[in-house]
Design a protein around this motif. Structure first.
Motif, PDB file in Angstrom:
ATOM      1  N   LEU A  96       6.535 -12.942  -4.233  1.00  0.00           N
ATOM      2  CA  LEU A  96       7.197 -11.496  -4.227  1.00  0.00           C
ATOM      3  C   LEU A  96       8.032 -11.192  -3.156  1.00  0.00           C
ATOM      4  CD1 LEU A  96       4.034  -9.383  -5.525  1.00  0.00           C
ATOM      5  CD2 LEU A  96       5.570 -10.486  -6.883  1.00  0.00           C
ATOM      6  N   LEU A  97       7.688 -11.701  -2.177  1.00  0.00           N
ATOM      7  CA  LEU A  97       8.725 -11.024  -1.186  1.00  0.00           C
ATOM      8  C   LEU A  97      10.126 -12.069  -0.851  1.00  0.00           C
ATOM      9  CD1 LEU A  97       6.225 -10.725   1.869  1.00  0.00           C
ATOM     10  CD2 LEU A  97       7.190  -9.114   0.229  1.00  0.00           C
ATOM     11  N   ALA A  98      10.124 -13.171  -1.984  1.00  0.00           N
ATOM     12  CA  ALA A  98      11.206 -13.986  -1.991  1.00  0.00           C
ATOM     13  C   ALA A  98      12.421 -13.206  -2.601  1.00  0.00           C
ATOM     14  CB  ALA A  98      10.972 -15.043  -2.497  1.00  0.00           C
ATOM     15  N   THR A  99      12.006 -12.244  -3.237  1.00  0.00           N
ATOM     16  CA  THR A  99      13.098 -11.161  -3.479  1.00  0.00           C
ATOM     17  C   THR A  99      13.063  -9.782  -2.881  1.00  0.00           C
ATOM     18  OG1 THR A  99      11.456 -10.346  -5.493  1.00  0.00           O
ATOM     19  CG2 THR A  99      12.975 -12.326  -5.802  1.00  0.00           C
ATOM     20  N   ASP A 100      14.037  -8.860  -3.009  1.00  0.00           N
ATOM     21  CA  ASP A 100      14.049  -7.729  -2.130  1.00  0.00           C
ATOM     22  C   ASP A 100      13.196  -6.683  -3.049  1.00  0.00           C
ATOM     23  OD1 ASP A 100      15.893  -8.640  -0.461  1.00  0.00           O
ATOM     24  OD2 ASP A 100      17.643  -8.316  -1.514  1.00  0.00           O
ATOM     25  N   GLY A 101      12.923  -5.608  -2.493  1.00  0.00           N
ATOM     26  CA  GLY A 101      12.373  -4.542  -2.813  1.00  0.00           C
ATOM     27  C   GLY A 101      10.895  -4.223  -2.711  1.00  0.00           C
ATOM     28  N   TRP A 102      10.279  -4.982  -2.028  1.00  0.00           N
ATOM     29  CA  TRP A 102       8.760  -5.018  -1.687  1.00  0.00           C
ATOM     30  C   TRP A 102       8.364  -4.552  -0.487  1.00  0.00           C
ATOM     31  CZ3 TRP A 102       6.458  -5.470  -6.239  1.00  0.00           C
ATOM     32  CH2 TRP A 102       7.080  -6.290  -7.341  1.00  0.00           C
ATOM     33  N   ILE A 103       9.357  -4.807   0.422  1.00  0.00           N
ATOM     34  CA  ILE A 103       9.144  -4.469   1.860  1.00  0.00           C
ATOM     35  C   ILE A 103       9.499  -2.982   2.213  1.00  0.00           C
ATOM     36  CG2 ILE A 103       9.240  -5.216   4.451  1.00  0.00           C
ATOM     37  CD1 ILE A 103       9.617  -7.918   3.607  1.00  0.00           C
ATOM     38  N   GLY A 104       8.653  -2.157   2.923  1.00  0.00           N
ATOM     39  CA  GLY A 104       9.067  -0.911   3.171  1.00  0.00           C
ATOM     40  C   GLY A 104       9.939  -0.750   4.394  1.00  0.00           C
ATOM     41  N   PRO A 105      10.628   0.428   4.497  1.00  0.00           N
ATOM     42  CA  PRO A 105      11.659   0.483   5.591  1.00  0.00           C
ATOM     43  C   PRO A 105      10.869   0.432   7.145  1.00  0.00           C
ATOM     44  CG  PRO A 105      11.363   2.648   4.634  1.00  0.00           C
ATOM     45  CD  PRO A 105      10.543   1.417   3.778  1.00  0.00           C
ATOM     46  N   GLY A 106       9.619   0.813   7.095  1.00  0.00           N
ATOM     47  CA  GLY A 106       8.941   0.676   8.288  1.00  0.00           C
ATOM     48  C   GLY A 106       7.843  -0.645   8.521  1.00  0.00           C
ATOM     49  N   GLY A 107       8.240  -1.594   7.580  1.00  0.00           N
ATOM     50  CA  GLY A 107       7.141  -2.839   7.476  1.00  0.00           C
ATOM     51  C   GLY A 107       8.097  -4.026   7.930  1.00  0.00           C
ATOM     52  N   ALA A 108       7.292  -4.732   8.544  1.00  0.00           N
ATOM     53  CA  ALA A 108       7.545  -6.199   8.907  1.00  0.00           C
ATOM     54  C   ALA A 108       7.216  -7.209   7.672  1.00  0.00           C
ATOM     55  CB  ALA A 108       7.185  -6.612  10.260  1.00  0.00           C
ATOM     56  N   TYR A 109       7.574  -8.466   7.649  1.00  0.00           N
ATOM     57  CA  TYR A 109       7.138  -9.330   6.663  1.00  0.00           C
ATOM     58  C   TYR A 109       5.940  -9.556   6.888  1.00  0.00           C
ATOM     59  CZ  TYR A 109       7.221 -13.846   3.822  1.00  0.00           C
ATOM     60  OH  TYR A 109       7.268 -14.958   3.207  1.00  0.00           O
ATOM     61  N   TRP A 110       5.262 -10.001   8.084  1.00  0.00           N
ATOM     62  CA  TRP A 110       3.807 -10.474   8.344  1.00  0.00           C
ATOM     63  C   TRP A 110       2.912  -9.148   7.875  1.00  0.00           C
ATOM     64  CZ3 TRP A 110       0.409  -7.901  11.253  1.00  0.00           C
ATOM     65  CH2 TRP A 110       0.814  -7.165  12.248  1.00  0.00           C
ATOM     66  N   GLN A 111       3.425  -8.016   8.193  1.00  0.00           N
ATOM     67  CA  GLN A 111       2.519  -6.754   7.760  1.00  0.00           C
ATOM     68  C   GLN A 111       2.460  -6.490   6.027  1.00  0.00           C
ATOM     69  OE1 GLN A 111       4.655  -4.002   9.922  1.00  0.00           O
ATOM     70  NE2 GLN A 111       3.254  -3.363  11.084  1.00  0.00           N
ATOM     71  N   VAL A 112       3.306  -6.792   5.359  1.00  0.00           N
ATOM     72  CA  VAL A 112       3.513  -6.671   4.005  1.00  0.00           C
ATOM     73  C   VAL A 112       2.636  -7.982   3.466  1.00  0.00           C
ATOM     74  CG1 VAL A 112       4.809  -6.816   2.003  1.00  0.00           C
ATOM     75  CG2 VAL A 112       5.566  -5.520   4.002  1.00  0.00           C
ATOM     76  N   LEU A 113       2.772  -8.988   4.070  1.00  0.00           N
ATOM     77  CA  LEU A 113       2.143 -10.328   3.459  1.00  0.00           C
ATOM     78  C   LEU A 113       0.742 -10.107   3.977  1.00  0.00           C
ATOM     79  CD1 LEU A 113       2.964 -13.118   2.717  1.00  0.00           C
ATOM     80  CD2 LEU A 113       2.449 -13.915   4.810  1.00  0.00           C
ATOM     81  N   LEU A 114       0.244  -9.630   5.124  1.00  0.00           N
ATOM     82  CA  LEU A 114      -1.189  -9.521   5.273  1.00  0.00           C
ATOM     83  C   LEU A 114      -1.885  -8.309   4.628  1.00  0.00           C
ATOM     84  CD1 LEU A 114      -3.749 -10.290   7.011  1.00  0.00           C
ATOM     85  CD2 LEU A 114      -2.546  -8.818   8.755  1.00  0.00           C
ATOM     86  N   GLY A 115      -0.985  -7.221   4.367  1.00  0.00           N
ATOM     87  CA  GLY A 115      -1.463  -6.150   3.572  1.00  0.00           C
ATOM     88  C   GLY A 115      -1.860  -6.616   2.297  1.00  0.00           C
ATOM     89  N   ILE A 116      -0.862  -7.217   1.274  1.00  0.00           N
ATOM     90  CA  ILE A 116      -1.218  -7.398   0.125  1.00  0.00           C
ATOM     91  C   ILE A 116      -2.222  -8.422   0.115  1.00  0.00           C
ATOM     92  CG2 ILE A 116       0.109  -8.686  -1.859  1.00  0.00           C
ATOM     93  CD1 ILE A 116       2.717  -7.510  -1.157  1.00  0.00           C
ATOM     94  N   GLY A 117      -2.155  -9.380   0.880  1.00  0.00           N
ATOM     95  CA  GLY A 117      -3.415 -10.464   0.933  1.00  0.00           C
ATOM     96  C   GLY A 117      -4.696  -9.648   0.989  1.00  0.00           C
ATOM     97  N   MET A 118      -4.722  -8.834   1.891  1.00  0.00           N
ATOM     98  CA  MET A 118      -5.924  -7.948   2.316  1.00  0.00           C
ATOM     99  C   MET A 118      -6.459  -7.182   1.177  1.00  0.00           C
ATOM    100  SD  MET A 118      -8.203  -7.939   4.691  1.00  0.00           S
ATOM    101  CE  MET A 118      -9.903  -7.444   4.589  1.00  0.00           C
ATOM    102  N   ALA A 119      -5.368  -6.570   0.332  1.00  0.00           N
ATOM    103  CA  ALA A 119      -5.475  -5.820  -0.708  1.00  0.00           C
ATOM    104  C   ALA A 119      -6.289  -6.413  -1.918  1.00  0.00           C
ATOM    105  CB  ALA A 119      -4.142  -5.194  -1.377  1.00  0.00           C
ATOM    106  N   CYS A 120      -5.822  -7.940  -2.089  1.00  0.00           N
ATOM    107  CA  CYS A 120      -6.451  -8.722  -2.863  1.00  0.00           C
ATOM    108  C   CYS A 120      -7.924  -9.059  -2.643  1.00  0.00           C
ATOM    109  CB  CYS A 120      -5.642 -10.125  -3.242  1.00  0.00           C
ATOM    110  SG  CYS A 120      -4.250  -9.750  -3.977  1.00  0.00           S
ATOM    111  N   ALA A 121      -8.206  -9.075  -1.410  1.00  0.00           N
ATOM    112  CA  ALA A 121      -9.490  -9.284  -0.842  1.00  0.00           C
ATOM    113  C   ALA A 121     -10.439  -8.250  -1.008  1.00  0.00           C
ATOM    114  CB  ALA A 121      -9.568  -9.943   0.281  1.00  0.00           C
TER     115      ALA A 121
END
Length: 425
Positions: A124-149
């Protein structure tokens, strides 16, 4: 005719409580979902993505800024109490007593879906629109991964009550696995929210929290039960305030405030009644406030495709992880599939988790919508899939028991009542 803010607020409450209940009762949905799941779906439908798009005049008339502010206040308090109770009910004592089995299952049930979820997030993060203005790539990656867990412990309890396995040995095992994963979820959230600009405050919060928790435990344990409830709520508010001031979010403080308490200080029937009252009286407002955050900015198909991808990663990750654990621990046939499907239940805890990420602007409202749809889909799949599996499992157990001349384990009561077993302290 002029409609006052009070009247609009009451109209909103009337809609929030009436429509989901009528749908749930009239359509007979008890067989696949408790009322809270229908309320979550109702919140999405009443949000700007559905009601706001279909009837914008009605939406803007009822859900004014003042009404939304009032509803948000109730929602904040509702979810704080709900997470506080979930923290109190964590079964840490029993998990430690059976740490090898519990740790193996909980670790695999967490790591595998987290990895698959992070992989889906990378797509998903290969395209724009998923990372918030206060988020870093690793935070969103880990956050979405944790949401799935995530496993939604409170919804899991409701499901197992409906299927009459909550107080069975099988049910108690599942609660242990989910409880340990709950601890990991909040620990990962604290890591995601770590703010290096406010790290002094966050370290200070943790340093002060430890002696404060020891003092709170001593004071609350020494009080009578009625005073324990009041003191516990005061402790909840103080922890939520301190955690939010430190930049960790008030929900982290709410969970910690409950996790350090012990459910054995509260009567089982009172704990069940309190949780039921919170679910019935104020949590529907939180579900609506969640629905008001949904967004379809990237187009309905794009959000649905993202939700589908995350759903596949989430469900398959739990099933694979638990199947591996089942082979390592030599479980009986059918157990791993039942446990895997029950542990993949998302709903409330994942929605709370995603709300925090959205509050901190780590994810966008579009990402939040995809995660919300994934959580709803995951939860709604659980009972229709598990019910026939559980029936088959019970039949096999009964036949085996008849041959051996012993009672079937799946229907045998656990050694301790569920409320007493789920101590958080």
């Amino acid at each position: 005719m002029h409609i006052t803010t009070t009247e609009l607020f009451l109209i909103a409450l009337l809609v929030i409580f009436t429509l989901p209940y009528l749908v749930w009762r009239l359509l007979g949905q008890r067989s696949w979902a408790p009322l809270v799941v229908v309320q979550i779906v109702g919140g999405i439908l009443l949000g700007p993505g559905v009601l706001g798009a279909a009837l914008p005049e009605v939406y803007t008339l009822v859900f004014t800024d003042k009404v939304i502010t009032a509803l948000n206040g109730i929602a904040w308090w509702a979810v704080m109490m709900f997470v506080w109770i979930a923290g109190i009910e964590l079964d840490l004592h029993e998990a430690w007593a059976k740490r090898r089995e519990t740790g193996t299952v909980a670790l695999l049930a967490l790591i595998v879906p987290l990895g698959l979820g992070a992989g889906a997030a990378a797509v998903l993060l290969a395209t724009d629109g998923w990372i918030g203005p206060g988020g870093a790539y690793w935070q969103v990656l880990l956050g979405i991964g944790m949401a799935c867990a995530v496993t939604a412990l409170p919804i899991l309890i409701l499901f197992m009550e409906n299927m009459d396995i909550l107080r069975s040995n099988l049910g108690q095992r599942i609660l242990r696995y989910a409880s340990l994963d709950d601890v990991a979820i909040w620990a990962v959230l604290a890591l995601i929210l770590l703010d290096w600009e406010r790290v002094t405050r966050q370290v200070g919060f943790l340093l002060v929290f430890i002696p404060a928790a020891l003092l709170a435990r001593r004071v609350i344990a020494a009080a009578g039960e009625r005073d324990r409830w009041i003191l516990g709520l005061i402790w909840l508010i103080a922890c939520g305030l301190a955690a939010d001031w430190a930049g960790l979010h008030y929900m982290v403080g709410a969970f910690l405030s409950g996790a350090v308490l012990d459910s054995r200080w509260y009567k089982l029937e009172h704990m069940d009644a309190f949780r039921g009252t919170v679910l019935m009286t104020v949590m529907p407002v939180f579900f609506l406030s969640t629905g008001l955050r949904t967004s379809w900015d990237m187009g309905g198909f794009g959000v649905l495709a993202a939700a589908g991808l995350l759903l596949v990663a989430s469900v398959s990750g739990k099933l694979i992880g638990v199947q591996i654990a089942g082979r390592l621990l030599r479980w009986e046939p059918g157990e791993a599939t039942i446990i895997g499907w029950l542990l993949q239940t998302k709903a409330l805890i994942m929605i709370i988790f995603a709300n925090i990420l959205l509050d901190k602007q780590i994810i966008t409202s579009t990402t939040f919508t995809a995660l919300l749809l994934m959580a709803v889909g995951s939860t709604m799949l659980t009972m229709p899939v598990v019910a026939p599996l559980l029936s088959r499992y019970r039949n096999i157990r009964s036949k085996t028991a008849e041959t051996a001349g012993v009672p079937a384990e799946a229907s045998a009561p656990a050694a301790r009542p569920v409320g007493a077993a789920q101590g958080g302290g």
